[in-house]
Scaffold this motif. Structure first.
Motif, PDB file in Angstrom:
ATOM      1  N   THR A   1       1.470   5.782   1.875  1.00 25.13           N
ATOM      2  CA  THR A   1       2.906   6.112   1.867  1.00 25.13           C
ATOM      3  C   THR A   1       3.564   6.560   0.504  1.00 25.13           C
ATOM      4  O   THR A   1       4.499   7.338   0.833  1.00 25.13           O
ATOM      5  N   ARG A   2       3.054   6.253  -0.415  1.00 31.50           N
ATOM      6  CA  ARG A   2       3.670   6.393  -1.772  1.00 31.50           C
ATOM      7  C   ARG A   2       5.135   5.755  -2.107  1.00 31.50           C
ATOM      8  O   ARG A   2       5.782   6.057  -2.977  1.00 31.50           O
ATOM      9  N   THR A   3       5.392   4.693  -1.111  1.00 30.34           N
ATOM     10  CA  THR A   3       6.648   4.406  -1.152  1.00 30.34           C
ATOM     11  C   THR A   3       6.868   3.342  -2.304  1.00 30.34           C
ATOM     12  O   THR A   3       7.892   2.941  -2.718  1.00 30.34           O
ATOM     13  N   GLY A   4       5.446   2.733  -2.785  1.00 32.29           N
ATOM     14  CA  GLY A   4       5.433   1.779  -3.793  1.00 32.29           C
ATOM     15  C   GLY A   4       5.254   2.225  -5.167  1.00 32.29           C
ATOM     16  O   GLY A   4       4.905   1.557  -6.185  1.00 32.29           O
ATOM     17  N   ASP A   5       5.143   3.575  -5.318  1.00 29.66           N
ATOM     18  CA  ASP A   5       4.750   4.360  -6.593  1.00 29.66           C
ATOM     19  C   ASP A   5       5.653   3.845  -7.698  1.00 29.66           C
ATOM     20  O   ASP A   5       5.337   3.848  -8.789  1.00 29.66           O
ATOM     21  N   GLU A   6       6.677   3.658  -7.308  1.00 28.21           N
ATOM     22  CA  GLU A   6       7.844   3.382  -8.474  1.00 28.21           C
ATOM     23  C   GLU A   6       8.313   1.629  -8.586  1.00 28.21           C
ATOM     24  O   GLU A   6       9.027   1.584  -9.317  1.00 28.21           O
ATOM     25  N   GLY A   7       7.067   0.870  -8.121  1.00 26.82           N
ATOM     26  CA  GLY A   7       7.070  -0.469  -8.365  1.00 26.82           C
ATOM     27  C   GLY A   7       8.104  -1.295  -7.349  1.00 26.82           C
ATOM     28  O   GLY A   7       8.622  -2.491  -7.798  1.00 26.82           O
TER      29      GLY A   7
ATOM     30  N   LEU B   1      13.145 -10.251   3.610  1.00 27.71           N
ATOM     31  CA  LEU B   1      14.784  -9.984   3.442  1.00 27.71           C
ATOM     32  C   LEU B   1      15.210  -8.722   3.980  1.00 27.71           C
ATOM     33  O   LEU B   1      16.309  -8.431   3.955  1.00 27.71           O
ATOM     34  N   ASN B   2      14.089  -8.038   4.671  1.00 27.61           N
ATOM     35  CA  ASN B   2      14.491  -6.747   5.328  1.00 27.61           C
ATOM     36  C   ASN B   2      15.060  -5.704   4.239  1.00 27.61           C
ATOM     37  O   ASN B   2      16.102  -4.892   4.652  1.00 27.61           O
ATOM     38  N   GLU B   3      14.318  -5.752   3.224  1.00 26.10           N
ATOM     39  CA  GLU B   3      14.871  -4.544   2.292  1.00 26.10           C
ATOM     40  C   GLU B   3      13.728  -4.490   1.261  1.00 26.10           C
ATOM     41  O   GLU B   3      12.660  -5.178   1.214  1.00 26.10           O
ATOM     42  N   ARG B   4      13.920  -3.414   0.551  1.00 24.64           N
ATOM     43  CA  ARG B   4      12.851  -3.152  -0.879  1.00 24.64           C
ATOM     44  C   ARG B   4      13.227  -3.929  -1.816  1.00 24.64           C
ATOM     45  O   ARG B   4      14.330  -4.015  -2.114  1.00 24.64           O
ATOM     46  N   VAL B   5      12.480  -4.468  -2.731  1.00 28.45           N
ATOM     47  CA  VAL B   5      12.378  -5.324  -3.714  1.00 28.45           C
ATOM     48  C   VAL B   5      11.438  -4.792  -4.811  1.00 28.45           C
ATOM     49  O   VAL B   5      10.407  -4.399  -4.282  1.00 28.45           O
ATOM     50  N   PRO B   6      11.626  -5.431  -5.891  1.00 29.88           N
ATOM     51  CA  PRO B   6      10.385  -5.152  -7.116  1.00 29.88           C
ATOM     52  C   PRO B   6       9.389  -5.653  -6.665  1.00 29.88           C
ATOM     53  O   PRO B   6       9.380  -6.770  -6.093  1.00 29.88           O
ATOM     54  N   LYS B   7       8.320  -5.234  -6.778  1.00 30.90           N
ATOM     55  CA  LYS B   7       6.881  -5.825  -6.465  1.00 30.90           C
ATOM     56  C   LYS B   7       6.674  -7.130  -7.280  1.00 30.90           C
ATOM     57  O   LYS B   7       5.748  -8.011  -6.657  1.00 30.90           O
TER      58      LYS B   7
END
Length: 170
Positions: free
Chosen positions: A3-9, A16-22
């Motif tokens: 998906t490459r959505t995690g390439d930025e960490g 939490l139903n949201e993007r967070v830092p890894k």
């Protein structure tokens, strides 16, 4: 599939139903539970087939670890029965081989894998405590993770003894 959505960490945190830092504490918690579950699976793959009670208990533990993760997200997935079952499991295996000393975490492959799983569960417990300072974590889930490490230790000692490995006192 990438998906490459995690390439930025960052990653999606379902808790939490949201993007967070890894390196977010909840991502670390879920990762530690996943790692523990993987080591339990490794141990399970190494346990001799004649140890049917151990194999059944390890499968239960793997399913329980998944449910602990659900509980951390606010969904009630663990019960007092789970806590009692882990306590009974630890008592059962300790009763088969009572320890007189601390022992080195070693033994044949399945026992050694169980010791690693126990250590990873302890890490997950520390992360869960840290997460509970900021997020609502079910206190029962924390108790279960604490008992889980005891059950895994009892299983490791029992498996080592049952497979003829001499106890190595510290």
């Amino acid at each position: 599939m990438f998906t490459r959505t995690g390439d930025e960490g960052t990653t999606y945190c379902s808790l939490l139903n949201e993007r967070v830092p890894k390196d977010h504490v909840l991502v670390e918690l879920m990762g530690s539970l996943d790692e523990a579950n993987s080591f339990v699976g490794l141990a399970r793959s190494l346990v001799p087939s004649y140890m049917t009670d151990v194999l059944a208990d390890l499968e239960y533990i793997q399913r329980l670890i998944f449910r602990v993760g659900y509980t951390a997200s606010g969904r009630v997935s663990v019960t007092e029965d789970d806590l009692r079952r882990l306590e009974d499991m630890a008592d059962n295996y300790y009763g088969r081989h009572p320890l007189k000393n601390f022992v080195l975490p070693a033994g044949p492959s399945p026992a050694a894998a169980l010791h690693v799983a126990r250590a990873v569960v302890r890490r997950a417990e520390r992360v869960m405590v840290r997460a509970s300072r900021e997020y609502k974590i079910d206190p029962l889930a924390l108790k279960i993770v604490n008992r889980l490490s005891s059950a895994l230790f009892a299983l490791a000692v029992y498996v080592a003894t049952a497979m003829g490995y001499p106890e190595e006192p510290v």
